[in-house]
Design an enzyme around this catalytic site. Structure first.
Site, PDB file in Angstrom:
ATOM      1  N   LEU A   1       0.811  -1.222   0.000  1.00  0.00           N
ATOM      2  CA  LEU A   1       0.000   0.000   0.000  1.00  0.00           C
ATOM      3  C   LEU A   1       0.843   1.270   0.000  1.00  0.00           C
ATOM      4  O   LEU A   1       0.381   2.322  -0.423  1.00  0.00           O
ATOM      5  CB  LEU A   1      -0.920   0.015   1.234  1.00  0.00           C
ATOM      6  CG  LEU A   1      -1.906  -1.133   1.346  1.00  0.00           C
ATOM      7  CD1 LEU A   1      -2.670  -1.052   2.662  1.00  0.00           C
ATOM      8  CD2 LEU A   1      -2.867  -1.138   0.173  1.00  0.00           C
ATOM      9  N   GLY A   2       2.054   1.190   0.511  1.00  0.00           N
ATOM     10  CA  GLY A   2       2.895   2.372   0.574  1.00  0.00           C
ATOM     11  C   GLY A   2       4.243   2.027   1.157  1.00  0.00           C
ATOM     12  O   GLY A   2       4.481   0.914   1.645  1.00  0.00           O
ATOM     13  N   ARG A   3       5.145   2.999   1.079  1.00  0.00           N
ATOM     14  CA  ARG A   3       6.497   2.797   1.583  1.00  0.00           C
ATOM     15  C   ARG A   3       6.941   4.026   2.354  1.00  0.00           C
ATOM     16  O   ARG A   3       6.665   5.161   1.943  1.00  0.00           O
ATOM     17  CB  ARG A   3       7.464   2.534   0.435  1.00  0.00           C
ATOM     18  CG  ARG A   3       8.922   2.480   0.868  1.00  0.00           C
ATOM     19  CD  ARG A   3       9.863   2.283  -0.298  1.00  0.00           C
ATOM     20  NE  ARG A   3      11.249   2.540   0.103  1.00  0.00           N
ATOM     21  CZ  ARG A   3      12.289   2.434  -0.712  1.00  0.00           C
ATOM     22  NH1 ARG A   3      12.103   2.095  -1.975  1.00  0.00           N
ATOM     23  NH2 ARG A   3      13.515   2.706  -0.277  1.00  0.00           N
ATOM     24  N   GLY A   4       7.598   3.816   3.485  1.00  0.00           N
ATOM     25  CA  GLY A   4       8.139   4.909   4.275  1.00  0.00           C
ATOM     26  C   GLY A   4       9.645   4.825   4.344  1.00  0.00           C
ATOM     27  O   GLY A   4      10.287   4.052   3.626  1.00  0.00           O
TER      28      GLY A   4
ATOM     29  N   VAL B   1       4.181  -0.680   3.984  1.00  0.00           N
ATOM     30  CA  VAL B   1       2.838  -0.936   4.480  1.00  0.00           C
ATOM     31  C   VAL B   1       2.142  -1.916   3.538  1.00  0.00           C
ATOM     32  O   VAL B   1       2.108  -1.709   2.318  1.00  0.00           O
ATOM     33  CB  VAL B   1       2.026   0.361   4.592  1.00  0.00           C
ATOM     34  CG1 VAL B   1       0.615   0.069   5.099  1.00  0.00           C
ATOM     35  CG2 VAL B   1       2.723   1.338   5.515  1.00  0.00           C
TER      36      VAL B   1
ATOM     37  N   ASP C   1       3.419  15.883  12.523  1.00  0.00           N
ATOM     38  CA  ASP C   1       3.562  15.537  11.097  1.00  0.00           C
ATOM     39  C   ASP C   1       2.216  15.582  10.396  1.00  0.00           C
ATOM     40  O   ASP C   1       1.884  14.695   9.602  1.00  0.00           O
ATOM     41  CB  ASP C   1       4.203  14.153  10.952  1.00  0.00           C
ATOM     42  CG  ASP C   1       4.809  13.934   9.557  1.00  0.00           C
ATOM     43  OD1 ASP C   1       5.090  14.942   8.871  1.00  0.00           O
ATOM     44  OD2 ASP C   1       5.002  12.769   9.157  1.00  0.00           O
TER      45      ASP C   1
END
Length: 452
Positions: free
Chosen positions: A30-33, A38, A174
């Site tokens: 779903l996403g990357r940090g 994720v 944030d």
């Protein structure tokens, strides 16, 4: 609202549920940090049952978002995260985020569904939000900006979420559209606490006789407030409790320690003569960490003068500006120019004076001691008529994900969580030099939502 000790660790009365990667099926990324990836995951047994019984049962699978963090990346990216000095701080931030999630009990904030821990991965599971993030939703709007009624709804929910966090002693630090997700119900969820910190809760608001009088158009008797509360539950149309016909303004609850009462009224440039752009009561404790995301960072963080809860109200101002104009107010051609504008430039707000523009100006006050706080925000003319007790009961928010979005797809082959993290971080974690600060300059044209 129940107050707790400043540290979320003290609020964690019981250990979080332990999950095994073998019991989860990762369907997609779903996403990357900066330190993790994720995944969209479901319980493995439920996924197998849904696959055997056909796609029509997919909606019965309980979807979660698993934020899987590489232990190696946490060690090597620890420096600069919330003022850390080395790899140990990277792991400290992981457990800090876990403890914050454990302490949260609010419908607009995530609940920790479980923790995954292996030799190479630490993961936190929360409910998956099928509606995506606020930035992705904005891009789907006409002109890439939200209508004012939608801004009012999302802003009011953000006020409630921030107020609750501040009452727990948590400074979020944030706030940005990518961290504001849309739940299946259409209400928001504020996620991603790895840049948060704790401070002593702010003092309670002063006695009522020291606050400015309520607006003359707002009935203040208990009976009128009760009628407003009853009426709001009956309105099922979109933005029902924000209709301009409802003039009863709810007085903020005094139970939250984050409320900051107006001290003096400012003659606003808009037509909202009853607007209060006020200084709030601040906690004497401050943080000196250099953290945030470039476009949304508050001036006191850039200046290194110490910061407190006021940084979150600045972040709200930037988010509202972006929802109104489709861009952030201080974006420069470089990080240096952006920071200079944050410190010295006034936001350009073309258009006729309105309560929304006035609220944004109050939130983007450079001096944190004069910046409007929770109490002043709730009393602002932009929220006139809002039933603060009824926001969470609104049945038709501006956007509700479709059933297909909520159900998602059940992949035939599960992803290997540890393999994906090794491919993303394994080869670079040992050689990558950590950044000297935790300010992110992530591109505005990419989707960096951590839980989307």
């Amino acid at each position: 609202m129940v107050s707790v000790a400043p540290s979320p660790t003290s609020a964690a009365a019981a250990p979080p549920p332990q999950l095994s990667l073998a019991d989860l099926r990762a369907l997609s990324v779903l996403g990357r940090g900066a330190r993790g990836v994720v995944f969209h995951v479901v319980p493995a047994a439920a996924a197998v049952a849904a696959t055997d019984e056909g796609a029509g049962c997919a909606a019965e699978v309980d979807p979660m978002a698993l934020k899987a963090i590489s232990r190696a990346a946490a060690r090597h990216k620890g420096a600069g995260i919330a003022g850390g000095t080395g790899g140990g701080d990277g792991h400290r931030r992981i457990w800090f985020e876990r403890d914050v999630l454990l302490a949260l009990r609010h419908p607009l904030l995530p609940s920790l569904r479980g923790v995954v821990a292996t030799d190479s991965v630490v993961g936190f599971a929360i409910d998956r939000c099928a509606g995506g993030d606020l930035n992705a939703l904005r891009r789907r709007q006409a002109g890439r900006v939200f209508p004012v009624a939608a801004i009012r709804f999302y802003a009011a929910e953000l006020v409630l979420a921030l107020e609750h966090l501040h009452g727990l002693g948590v400074v979020y630090r944030d706030l940005k559209p990518e961290n504001i997700l849309i739940q299946d119900s259409g209400h928001i969820m504020l996620v991603d606490f790895d840049l948060s910190t704790t401070l002593p809760p702010t003092p309670p608001p002063p006695p009522p006789d020291t606050a400015p009088p309520p607006q003359s158009s707002s009935p203040s008797s208990p009976s009128s407030r009760a009628r407003s509360r009853r009426n709001s539950t009956k309105v099922m149309a979109v933005f029902g409790c924000f209709s301009s016909r409802h003039t009863a303004s709810r007085e903020p609850s005094s139970s939250s320690s984050s409320q900051s009462p107006p001290s003096t009224s400012r003659a606003a440039s808009s037509s909202s003569s009853s607007t209060y752009c006020s200084s709030g009561t601040r906690t004497p404790a401050k943080s000196n960490s250099f953290v945030g995301t470039e476009d949304y960072v508050a001036p006191e963080i850039v200046a290194g003068s110490g910061h407190d809860y006021a940084v979150d109200w600045w972040g709200l101002g930037v988010v509202l500006y972006e929802m109104l104009y489709g861009r952030t107010p201080f974006r420069g051609r470089s990080r240096r120019e952006t920071f200079h504008r944050v410190l010295a430039a006034q936001p350009e707000m073309p258009g006729e004076p309105t309560p929304l523009r006035d609220l944004i100006a109050c939130l983007l006050e450079k001096d944190p001691g004069k910046r409007i706080g929770a109490h002043g925000v709730k009393r602002h003319a932009f929220f006139r008529g809002v039933d603060w007790d009824g926001i969470l009961d609104v049945a038709r928010p501006p956007f509700i994900p479709t059933p297909d979005d909520v159900a998602g797809a059940v992949a035939e082959e599960a992803l290997d969580v540890e393999k994906v993290l090794h491919e993303v971080f394994g080869s670079s974690a040992a050689v990558e030099t950590p950044a000297p600060e935790a300010i992110s300059d992530r591109g505005r044209d990419e989707d960096f939502s951590i839980f989307f």
